[in-house]
Motif scaffolding. Structure first.
Motif, PDB file in Angstrom:
ATOM      1  N   ARG A  39       0.851  -1.161  -0.026  1.00 37.90           N
ATOM      2  CA  ARG A  39      -0.101  -0.072  -0.026  1.00 37.90           C
ATOM      3  C   ARG A  39       0.807   1.207   0.011  1.00 37.90           C
ATOM      4  O   ARG A  39       0.340   2.351  -0.469  1.00 37.90           O
ATOM      5  N   VAL A  40       1.966   0.980   0.460  1.00 34.69           N
ATOM      6  CA  VAL A  40       2.881   2.227   0.475  1.00 34.69           C
ATOM      7  C   VAL A  40       3.555   2.488  -1.032  1.00 34.69           C
ATOM      8  O   VAL A  40       3.607   3.304  -1.506  1.00 34.69           O
ATOM      9  N   ARG A  41       4.097   1.132  -1.568  1.00 34.65           N
ATOM     10  CA  ARG A  41       4.524   1.062  -2.866  1.00 34.65           C
ATOM     11  C   ARG A  41       3.609   1.987  -3.854  1.00 34.65           C
ATOM     12  O   ARG A  41       4.260   2.534  -4.861  1.00 34.65           O
ATOM     13  N   VAL A  42       2.301   1.463  -3.850  1.00 38.42           N
ATOM     14  CA  VAL A  42       1.700   1.951  -4.886  1.00 38.42           C
ATOM     15  C   VAL A  42       0.979   3.624  -4.830  1.00 38.42           C
ATOM     16  O   VAL A  42       0.689   4.088  -5.699  1.00 38.42           O
ATOM     17  N   VAL A  43       1.388   4.146  -3.633  1.00 35.48           N
ATOM     18  CA  VAL A  43       1.379   5.748  -3.778  1.00 35.48           C
ATOM     19  C   VAL A  43       2.660   6.428  -4.228  1.00 35.48           C
ATOM     20  O   VAL A  43       3.616   6.310  -3.749  1.00 35.48           O
ATOM     21  N   PRO A  44       2.470   7.240  -4.952  1.00 41.00           N
ATOM     22  CA  PRO A  44       3.662   8.054  -5.685  1.00 41.00           C
ATOM     23  C   PRO A  44       4.111   8.882  -4.780  1.00 41.00           C
ATOM     24  O   PRO A  44       3.259   9.442  -3.902  1.00 41.00           O
ATOM     25  N   PRO A  45       5.296   9.306  -4.871  1.00 45.08           N
ATOM     26  CA  PRO A  45       5.819  10.717  -4.103  1.00 45.08           C
ATOM     27  C   PRO A  45       4.880  11.946  -4.409  1.00 45.08           C
ATOM     28  O   PRO A  45       4.253  11.980  -5.486  1.00 45.08           O
ATOM     29  N   SER A  46       4.844  12.823  -3.672  1.00 56.18           N
ATOM     30  CA  SER A  46       4.142  13.870  -3.594  1.00 56.18           C
ATOM     31  C   SER A  46       4.661  14.481  -4.989  1.00 56.18           C
ATOM     32  O   SER A  46       5.893  14.866  -5.102  1.00 56.18           O
ATOM     33  N   GLY A  47       3.693  15.185  -5.951  1.00 52.48           N
ATOM     34  CA  GLY A  47       4.019  16.111  -6.931  1.00 52.48           C
ATOM     35  C   GLY A  47       4.565  17.300  -6.541  1.00 52.48           C
ATOM     36  O   GLY A  47       4.821  17.966  -7.439  1.00 52.48           O
ATOM     37  N   ILE A  48       4.250  17.749  -5.480  1.00 55.58           N
ATOM     38  CA  ILE A  48       4.951  19.209  -5.070  1.00 55.58           C
ATOM     39  C   ILE A  48       6.172  19.084  -4.523  1.00 55.58           C
ATOM     40  O   ILE A  48       6.985  19.931  -4.903  1.00 55.58           O
ATOM     41  N   ARG A  49       6.651  18.105  -3.817  1.00 49.86           N
ATOM     42  CA  ARG A  49       8.180  17.928  -3.333  1.00 49.86           C
ATOM     43  C   ARG A  49       9.386  18.079  -4.412  1.00 49.86           C
ATOM     44  O   ARG A  49      10.243  19.078  -4.244  1.00 49.86           O
ATOM     45  N   ARG A  50       8.951  17.884  -5.588  1.00 54.00           N
ATOM     46  CA  ARG A  50      10.227  17.804  -6.592  1.00 54.00           C
ATOM     47  C   ARG A  50      10.531  19.374  -7.009  1.00 54.00           C
ATOM     48  O   ARG A  50      11.582  19.983  -6.754  1.00 54.00           O
ATOM     49  N   PHE A  51       9.432  20.141  -6.919  1.00 56.42           N
ATOM     50  CA  PHE A  51       9.481  21.775  -7.255  1.00 56.42           C
ATOM     51  C   PHE A  51      10.204  22.315  -5.801  1.00 56.42           C
ATOM     52  O   PHE A  51      11.006  23.318  -6.113  1.00 56.42           O
ATOM     53  N   ASP A 134      -5.783  11.609   9.108  1.00 63.13           N
ATOM     54  CA  ASP A 134      -5.243  10.053   9.123  1.00 63.13           C
ATOM     55  C   ASP A 134      -5.988   9.322  10.354  1.00 63.13           C
ATOM     56  O   ASP A 134      -6.253   8.268   9.987  1.00 63.13           O
ATOM     57  N   LEU A 135      -6.258  10.004  11.706  1.00 64.31           N
ATOM     58  CA  LEU A 135      -6.721   9.275  12.387  1.00 64.31           C
ATOM     59  C   LEU A 135      -8.097   8.979  12.116  1.00 64.31           C
ATOM     60  O   LEU A 135      -8.476   7.523  12.371  1.00 64.31           O
ATOM     61  N   ALA A 136      -9.009   9.887  11.685  1.00 71.57           N
ATOM     62  CA  ALA A 136     -10.208   9.649  11.166  1.00 71.57           C
ATOM     63  C   ALA A 136     -10.418   8.404  10.161  1.00 71.57           C
ATOM     64  O   ALA A 136     -11.292   7.430  10.360  1.00 71.57           O
ATOM     65  N   LEU A 137      -9.444   8.175   9.318  1.00 72.30           N
ATOM     66  CA  LEU A 137      -9.732   7.342   8.284  1.00 72.30           C
ATOM     67  C   LEU A 137      -9.272   6.100   8.666  1.00 72.30           C
ATOM     68  O   LEU A 137      -9.756   4.888   8.703  1.00 72.30           O
ATOM     69  N   VAL A 155      -3.369  16.983  -1.743  1.00 72.84           N
ATOM     70  CA  VAL A 155      -2.580  15.854  -2.103  1.00 72.84           C
ATOM     71  C   VAL A 155      -2.516  14.492  -1.345  1.00 72.84           C
ATOM     72  O   VAL A 155      -2.019  13.582  -1.541  1.00 72.84           O
ATOM     73  N   ALA A 156      -3.001  14.923   0.099  1.00 74.48           N
ATOM     74  CA  ALA A 156      -2.677  13.891   1.211  1.00 74.48           C
ATOM     75  C   ALA A 156      -3.900  13.081   1.351  1.00 74.48           C
ATOM     76  O   ALA A 156      -3.638  12.109   2.100  1.00 74.48           O
ATOM     77  N   TYR A 157      -5.052  13.507   0.732  1.00 77.01           N
ATOM     78  CA  TYR A 157      -6.174  12.587   1.097  1.00 77.01           C
ATOM     79  C   TYR A 157      -6.091  11.222   0.495  1.00 77.01           C
ATOM     80  O   TYR A 157      -6.035  10.294   1.148  1.00 77.01           O
ATOM     81  N   VAL A 158      -5.659  11.222  -0.798  1.00 79.90           N
ATOM     82  CA  VAL A 158      -5.682   9.909  -1.514  1.00 79.90           C
ATOM     83  C   VAL A 158      -4.964   8.831  -0.569  1.00 79.90           C
ATOM     84  O   VAL A 158      -5.271   7.857  -0.534  1.00 79.90           O
ATOM     85  N   PRO A 159      -3.315   9.384  -0.498  1.00 79.83           N
ATOM     86  CA  PRO A 159      -2.598   8.388   0.341  1.00 79.83           C
ATOM     87  C   PRO A 159      -3.155   8.044   1.598  1.00 79.83           C
ATOM     88  O   PRO A 159      -2.936   6.968   2.129  1.00 79.83           O
ATOM     89  N   ALA A 160      -3.844   9.016   2.235  1.00 76.10           N
ATOM     90  CA  ALA A 160      -4.503   8.692   3.479  1.00 76.10           C
ATOM     91  C   ALA A 160      -5.345   7.675   3.507  1.00 76.10           C
ATOM     92  O   ALA A 160      -5.437   6.804   4.547  1.00 76.10           O
TER      93      ALA A 160
END
Length: 420
Positions: A39-51, A134-137, A155-160
């Motif tokens: 479940r961690v491998r399938v989540v891509p890195p944040s598209g924001i971090r590269r910039f 994170d807690l709620a989910l 960006v954090a909703y789908v990974p959570a």
């Protein structure tokens, strides 16, 4: 060959147990590649971090990328945190948070939105609104539970959702509709496996809000299908024009099925203090607190003391910051539209979401070239979902003067890029 010779030959050709183990290990990928959960491998890195990484290596950059107030925390809030430390308030609080802060928050929500929560059993203080999400989910999602989520969204909703074992059911929104969420599309996305609806309004990245009629229809859908609703309202105080925010749990039939979340980061300029909150009916909150107490114990004590002063003394500061964001909002939206980057009027948060197709560039190329050529940072809209792929996110939580310079640089860039 005699039977004895055959046996010897067979033994000589066989692998020892140690050799078998070594060969098996050689055929497997390295442990570092196998260690992470699927479940961690399938989540891509944040598209924001590269910039952000590129930006950190450059000078004279005007960043419209980070979703953080440029204001410092109001002085009396800072002093409250300092005094808390000086008074030796450096120990754990209750898992729920200080009762003083919970009481003040309960009064605040009832005063602003007319929804009542019991401070003792229905309010939890968290480490930012991010922990609340994170807690709620994690406390309510079983493997395979579907969560209907609008996009573009934070960006954090789908990974959570994925980390909690849930399955995301996307509902697209479009510029042509001012990124309004269509209740009919939400209802069409519901299946027998759907457990919840996730709402993040005012919306990061689009600045869209939920008009009253849409919010009422979504509430009716949640009741009709017996859905849980997660409502992240971290930008509730940043609303503009004639729009007035309503808490989702304040609507008829919604309090008993809503997990209401928010925090102090955006409205009070307290991002680094990491204080958020979560409200839910006592039986639901009881389970959520289990996850919190084993994961975190409690939010930072001095930060909770500062948040209490924010709630009780900083209304004028909030309104002053909101008014300045509104002034910047008008500058940015008008500037983008004059450039030919079609932009709807955001009514909440502090983001504009212009469409950049008139330049002939895709969003990733637009953002990278803008950063390299004009030293202005924006975020490609695809980082927030497929519906954002023709857009970029520009945060106007920076000074008016720097925004004017950023708009001038972007206008030069757009003029160079526009097809003949």
């Amino acid at each position: 060959m005699s039977p004895k010779e055959s046996a010897v030959s067979s033994e000589e050709g066989a692998l020892s147990p140690d050799e078998t183990t070594m060969r098996g290990e050689a055929d497997r990928p390295p442990l570092a590649e196998r260690a992470l959960a699927e479940r961690v491998r399938v989540v891509p890195p944040s598209g924001i971090r590269r910039f952000f990484d590129i930006l950190a290596t450059m000078d004279d950059v005007i960043s419209l990328g980070v979703g953080e107030p440029d204001f410092d925390t109001p002085r009396q809030i800072v002093e409250a945190g300092v005094e808390s430390l000086r008074e030796g308030r450096t120990h754990y609080t209750s898992n729920f948070g200080t009762i003083e802060l919970r009481r003040a928050l309960a009064a605040h929500l009832e005063r602003r939105y007319g929804v009542h929560y019991d401070p003792a059993t229905e309010i939890l203080i968290t480490v930012g609104a991010s922990e609340a999400v994170d807690l709620a989910l994690r406390a309510t999602c079983d493997p395979g539970d579907e969560v209907v989520l609008h996009e573009p969204s934070y960006v954090a909703y789908v990974p959570a959702i994925v980390f909690a074992g849930g399955v995301v059911r996307h509902v697209p929104t479009r510029l042509e509709d001012d990124f309004a969420l269509d209740p009919a599309a939400v209802e069409a996305a519901i299946t027998p496996a759907t457990k919840a609806l996730f709402l993040g309004y005012p919306c990061n990245p689009t600045g869209a809000v939920l008009p009253p009629d849409v919010q009422d229809e979504l509430a009716a859908i949640a009741v009709r299908h017996d859905l849980l609703v997660y409502s992240d309202e971290i930008y509730d105080r940043l609303a503009y024009g004639t729009y007035t925010h309503r808490a989702m749990s304040a609507l008829p039939g919604m309090r008993e099925r809503t997990v209401l979340m928010g925090g102090f980061s955006k409205a009070y300029a307290m991002t680094g203090w990491r204080v958020g909150w979560l409200c839910a009916p006592a039986p639901i909150l009881e389970g959520i607190v289990k996850v919190h107490q084993y994961r975190i114990m409690s939010a930072p004590t001095a930060a909770q003391d500062a948040a209490l002063v924010a709630l009780t003394t900083a209304e004028a500061d909030v309104e002053a910051m909101r008014a300045e964001y509104d002034r910047r909002r008008r500058l940015v939206v008008d500037s983008f539209n004059r450039m030919g980057l079609e932009t709807f009027e955001p009514r909440g948060a502090f983001y504009a979401f212009p469409r950049i197709t008139s330049t002939g560039l895709d969003a990733d190329t637009f953002a990278q070239r803008l950063l390299e050529e004009e030293h202005v940072a924006v975020i490609p809209g695809g980082a927030f979902g497929p519906s954002g792929s023709d857009h970029v996110r520009a945060c106007y939580a920076t000074s008016y003067e720097r925004l004017e310079e950023a708009m001038a640089r972007m206008a030069r860039f757009v003029e160079r890029c526009r097809p003949a």
